[in-house]
Scaffold this motif. Sequence first.
Motif, PDB file in Angstrom:
ATOM      1  N   LEU A   1       7.456  -1.509   2.780  1.00 47.85           N
ATOM      2  CA  LEU A   1       7.057  -1.399   1.632  1.00 47.85           C
ATOM      3  C   LEU A   1       5.685  -0.277   0.912  1.00 47.85           C
ATOM      4  CD1 LEU A   1       5.670  -4.816   0.940  1.00 47.85           C
ATOM      5  CD2 LEU A   1       7.698  -4.112  -0.136  1.00 47.85           C
ATOM      6  N   TYR A   2       5.093   0.253   2.485  1.00 51.14           N
ATOM      7  CA  TYR A   2       4.463   1.956   2.196  1.00 51.14           C
ATOM      8  C   TYR A   2       4.546   2.674   1.609  1.00 51.14           C
ATOM      9  CZ  TYR A   2       0.986   5.190   3.591  1.00 51.14           C
ATOM     10  OH  TYR A   2       0.809   6.380   3.677  1.00 51.14           O
TER      11      TYR A   2
ATOM     12  N   THR B   1       8.189   2.895   0.711  1.00 53.86           N
ATOM     13  CA  THR B   1       9.007   3.173  -0.271  1.00 53.86           C
ATOM     14  C   THR B   1       7.916   3.575  -1.605  1.00 53.86           C
ATOM     15  OG1 THR B   1      10.258   1.519  -0.021  1.00 53.86           O
ATOM     16  CG2 THR B   1       9.969   1.977  -1.901  1.00 53.86           C
ATOM     17  N   LEU B   2       6.765   2.714  -1.469  1.00 54.21           N
ATOM     18  CA  LEU B   2       5.686   3.263  -2.598  1.00 54.21           C
ATOM     19  C   LEU B   2       5.018   4.569  -2.875  1.00 54.21           C
ATOM     20  CD1 LEU B   2       3.760   1.754  -4.634  1.00 54.21           C
ATOM     21  CD2 LEU B   2       1.999   1.642  -3.323  1.00 54.21           C
ATOM     22  N   CYS B   3       4.810   5.096  -1.084  1.00 58.64           N
ATOM     23  CA  CYS B   3       4.234   6.663  -1.436  1.00 58.64           C
ATOM     24  C   CYS B   3       4.845   7.066  -1.914  1.00 58.64           C
ATOM     25  CB  CYS B   3       4.265   6.672   0.016  1.00 58.64           C
ATOM     26  SG  CYS B   3       2.654   5.660   0.398  1.00 58.64           S
TER      27      CYS B   3
ATOM     28  N   SER C   1       7.213   5.841  -5.657  1.00 59.94           N
ATOM     29  CA  SER C   1       6.280   5.970  -6.724  1.00 59.94           C
ATOM     30  C   SER C   1       5.443   6.626  -6.814  1.00 59.94           C
ATOM     31  CB  SER C   1       5.489   4.698  -7.017  1.00 59.94           C
ATOM     32  OG  SER C   1       7.197   4.069  -7.169  1.00 59.94           O
TER      33      SER C   1
ATOM     34  N   VAL D   1       1.035  -4.126  -3.796  1.00 58.08           N
ATOM     35  CA  VAL D   1       2.369  -4.050  -4.232  1.00 58.08           C
ATOM     36  C   VAL D   1       2.151  -5.566  -3.776  1.00 58.08           C
ATOM     37  CG1 VAL D   1       4.717  -3.425  -3.300  1.00 58.08           C
ATOM     38  CG2 VAL D   1       3.482  -2.177  -3.520  1.00 58.08           C
TER      39      VAL D   1
ATOM     40  N   TYR E   1       2.468  -3.532  -8.376  1.00 56.99           N
ATOM     41  CA  TYR E   1       3.694  -3.126  -8.232  1.00 56.99           C
ATOM     42  C   TYR E   1       4.222  -4.316  -7.752  1.00 56.99           C
ATOM     43  CZ  TYR E   1       3.677   1.052  -9.324  1.00 56.99           C
ATOM     44  OH  TYR E   1       2.630   2.823  -9.497  1.00 56.99           O
TER      45      TYR E   1
ATOM     46  N   THR F   1       7.298  -7.091  -6.198  1.00 60.87           N
ATOM     47  CA  THR F   1       9.199  -6.169  -6.111  1.00 60.87           C
ATOM     48  C   THR F   1       9.177  -8.369  -5.142  1.00 60.87           C
ATOM     49  OG1 THR F   1      10.358  -5.138  -4.407  1.00 60.87           O
ATOM     50  CG2 THR F   1       8.250  -6.026  -3.319  1.00 60.87           C
TER      51      THR F   1
ATOM     52  N   LEU G   1       9.418  -3.226  -9.135  1.00 59.93           N
ATOM     53  CA  LEU G   1       9.442  -2.135  -9.059  1.00 59.93           C
ATOM     54  C   LEU G   1      11.508  -1.740  -9.267  1.00 59.93           C
ATOM     55  CD1 LEU G   1       7.387  -1.371  -5.086  1.00 59.93           C
ATOM     56  CD2 LEU G   1       8.033   0.179  -7.262  1.00 59.93           C
TER      57      LEU G   1
ATOM     58  N   THR H   1      13.717  -2.911  -1.854  1.00 61.71           N
ATOM     59  CA  THR H   1      12.930  -2.346  -1.276  1.00 61.71           C
ATOM     60  C   THR H   1      12.050  -1.434   0.024  1.00 61.71           C
ATOM     61  OG1 THR H   1      11.590  -2.900  -3.276  1.00 61.71           O
ATOM     62  CG2 THR H   1      10.551  -1.764  -1.981  1.00 61.71           C
TER      63      THR H   1
END
Length: 710
Positions: free
Chosen positions: A173-174, A176-178, A181, A200, A296, A298, A322, A347
């Motif tokens: 998840l980290y 994908t977010l960094c 997004s 998230v 966020y 997901t 997301l 994700t």
Amino acid sequence: MAENQAVWGIEIGQAGLKAIRLRYAEAADQVIAVAFDYIPHPKILSQPDAVPDELISQALETFLSRNETKEDLIAISVPGQTSLARFIQLPPVQANRVPEIVKYEAKQQIPFALEDVIWDYQPLGGGVEESGYMLDAEVGIFAMKRDQVLKTLQPFVDRKMEVELIQIAPLGLYNTLCYDSLGMRVGEEFEGNPEESAIVVDMGADSTTLMVTNGSKIWIRNVPIGGNHFTRALTKEMKLTFAKAEHLKCNATRSEDPRAVFQALRPVFNEYVSEIQRSIGYFSSVNRDAKISKVYGTGNGFKLAGLQKFLQQNLQYEVERLDDFQSLVGDAVLNEPLFQDNILTFTVPYGIALQALKRTSIHTSLLPPEIATARKIRRKKPWAVVTAAALLVGLCISAVGYSNVANSVSTDRFGSVESKVKNLTTQVSGYQSSYAGAEGEFTALIEKGDKLVWNLDTRDDWLEIYKAIDECLPRDVDDEIDNEQIEKRNRIKLPGITVEHQADLAQWFEKLSPQAKSLLSKEDQATPPEGAGYVFTLNGVHYHHDESKPNTDVGVLYVHETLLKNLQSWTVKNPDSALVDVRKMGITHATVLSDSRDPFNFYPNGRPSGMRGGGGENQFGGPGGFAGGLGGGRRPGMLPGGEAGFPGGPGMGRPRVGTNRPEKEPKVMPIQRTTFELQFVWKPIPVLERQENPPESSNSEGEEATAEAG
């Protein structure tokens, strides 16, 4: 990893298998989605009648029948609730010792033996390196029990699928977010606000993972509420089967009575929000400077109707799904209806595939080290074979070349020359042996000579020190030499002088009594001796006792005013001698340790013949003399009434043979005898290094310290 090699990111969750295939286009600096697959399980793995191993095997068989993975890398995820994540703040430590400190912290943080777990660590942002030290460094430690890792890996091993990366779901998840997004890229500095953090919320079937990050630091928590809790609430409130309740949950807005459905789900909604609020509150208490900017959502559980709006109203934060991967291209995948319907559940596969492509800053992996090492060796074997073959060919060529050179050399051509070289070498060795023997003999002679003359440099110092002691003794001068009053003669006898070398003079000084220290000069009292040196002990006796001067010429006071005072002077000059160095030559810390005074019977005409020790004590130190020892009177002369003070001299003593004249009554004079023990320190000062004038704190100038009698 070969250039443009594709990566499969695979997550096997409670509801199904999700996989996405990515490839990195270096020219365009873009990640391309090449393929995907979504395989739902016939039953949720946590259902009582489900067999997880069989369902996972069926999903993998289906995946392999649809997709080709032979030339691709494979990265898989493991659930966050089955793993352990700890984030620690390191103390200031040398940069090269960070692995050692992290291993120590891992032993403290992981509740199992390190041999029973697979663990790895990741330095997070915020640390600064200065002068080789890491300051304010934060490290994330991630671990999972070895047996669980091997169990997760076993279905892939059975199908000969080589997994290159095992990562926990929260770090997926980290990633994908960094990357997607926040727009963070490897090697580029993050331009966002470090005080703003995003949350998230990944809702799974049985639990929800909360991951909070500001782009550099990470905080993870698992909430034990998932989509199945909403389904079970419907089965309980509306008396439905699990399958019908799941269908009703997914289609709540199209049901006959949506209000009743949401009424049944409301307690779970409230509990879910309470858990999230509790987690946010704890995070804010630990990170007081952090500010939550956005939430966020997901996971397929987040598709529950009304959940997004409910969270936004209760959390007072903007909640966003997301459901759009902004940094991912590939219309063939992104526009596929099946992918669009389940994009919230891709994700984690997307994040771990990005890590396998090395597009993120996270580099940890829970792949067992022995497997990674075996694969590395296997991949390098072809290169090792090629290298060995090249070395073998080179060795053969070299051997052929050396063989040709060796064939060009023969004993017939060079035998005589080699014999001459050997003879010369033997002759040189003989010369070297002879030289070494002569050198050893010469060295032995030099050492022997040094032993004979080793004290030449210092023997003059010893003569000078004894001369200084002699010159410091009081003496009679001029007409005083003939003074017949023994108690007024200026003489001190030194029957014994001993010298002891001290390695540390400070220890000798500490042992002095307070009375002895009070007799030191002011300069010596303020400056105790240090280092190595010699301690002289003078054992003395005198018979001087002038009651007309009770403050100076009685008992040990006479020693204080004469011998001790002279030993504390810079130089000494007697009327009949030249100037002599005292403190100037290194004599310091002169003091009287002990003294005693007792009456003594002196026989000026000699002891009677019947008394023991005839002529011993009344001689005062020498034949006919009183001073004795060092520096007595200049005339070793006559005691009154006899030639040398011995019995038998003219006018007294034993009667002559053949006469009947009776012996006279012996003459006796009662006097006072004083004995004392005096010590001083001597640290020799060479003549060229001596000061001409004494320090200002010295007691007196040498020219003023004379050897006058008290």
